[in-house]
Design a protein around this motif. Structure first.
Motif, PDB file in Angstrom:
ATOM      1  N   TYR A  45      -2.640   4.072   7.644  1.00 54.37           N
ATOM      2  CA  TYR A  45      -2.930   2.688   7.284  1.00 54.37           C
ATOM      3  C   TYR A  45      -3.526   1.935   8.472  1.00 54.37           C
ATOM      4  O   TYR A  45      -4.490   1.180   8.309  1.00 54.37           O
ATOM      5  N   ASP A  55      -6.484  -0.118   3.663  1.00 54.22           N
ATOM      6  CA  ASP A  55      -6.122   0.040   2.259  1.00 54.22           C
ATOM      7  C   ASP A  55      -7.023   1.067   1.561  1.00 54.22           C
ATOM      8  O   ASP A  55      -7.870   0.717   0.759  1.00 54.22           O
ATOM      9  N   TRP A 105       0.831  -1.201   0.000  1.00 54.47           N
ATOM     10  CA  TRP A 105       0.000   0.000   0.000  1.00 54.47           C
ATOM     11  C   TRP A 105       0.869   1.256   0.000  1.00 54.47           C
ATOM     12  O   TRP A 105       0.634   2.185  -0.766  1.00 54.47           O
TER      13      TRP A 105
END
Length: 189
Positions: A34, A39, A7
């Motif tokens: 995060y 995501d 990510w």
């Protein structure tokens, strides 16, 4: 679902920062995002990246602007000085652009933001008032933005050894509002 490393790589490509050595502060912020949101899509991350940069620039302007006004006796606010500009141009990519005068702030990092704000204020004071700010008390030279130990500093190019650091631009760097910005935060306009 992607892992953090995947990510992070994808988000850094989205903001054109892949392969750069970003300051620890930016990487920690990304990790916190995060952890909180998982995501998230690139478009949301780009909005948060720019919103954080914009908020930090506004906060830095308050502190550095006060310093400039105290040292020069000249106002750096008002209609003549549109101090922060935030725009988004789809042809330029997904990340908004934060500018202070003609200086672009492109990373939500305290040192880069402080340096860009200082250069923008310096440009305004010179163009609007024809005053050099700031000036080295020892050499009488105008100072330039530099970076030392991950901090923005005022440097003088006078003296022996090619110059010296005069002082930190912002000895108490501002915190961006909200350590974990919420999704969908606006541009601040």
């Amino acid at each position: 679902m992607a892992n953090f490393s995947d990510w992070q790589d994808r988000m850094l490509r989205a903001v054109w920062r892949q392969g750069e050595n970003l300051p620890e502060e930016v990487l920690v912020w990304m990790s916190e995002l995060y952890d909180e949101f998982g995501d998230m899509p690139e478009s949301e991350f780009c909005e948060l990246w720019t919103a954080r940069t914009f908020c930090m620039a506004r906060a830095a302007f308050e502190v550095i602007g006060r310093s400039a006004e105290e040292e020069t006796g000249k106002e750096v606010t008002g209609e003549e000085f549109c101090y922060i500009d935030y725009s988004r141009d789809p042809e330029q990519g997904p990340v908004g652009v934060v500018r202070i005068k003609s200086v672009e702030v492109s990373t939500p990092d305290r040192a880069e933001v402080a340096g860009a704000v200082a250069e923008g204020l310096q440009e305004f004071i010179m163009s609007h008032y024809r005053v050099v700010w700031p000036v080295c008390g020892r050499h009488g030279h105008g100072l330039h933005v530099g970076y030392a130990r991950e901090s923005a500093v005022w440097k003088c190019e006078g003296g022996d050894g090619g110059g010296h650091v005069v002082r930190a631009i912002d000895p108490a760097p501002p915190q961006a509002p909200g350590q974990s910005p919420s999704r969908g935060s606006g541009s601040g306009r």
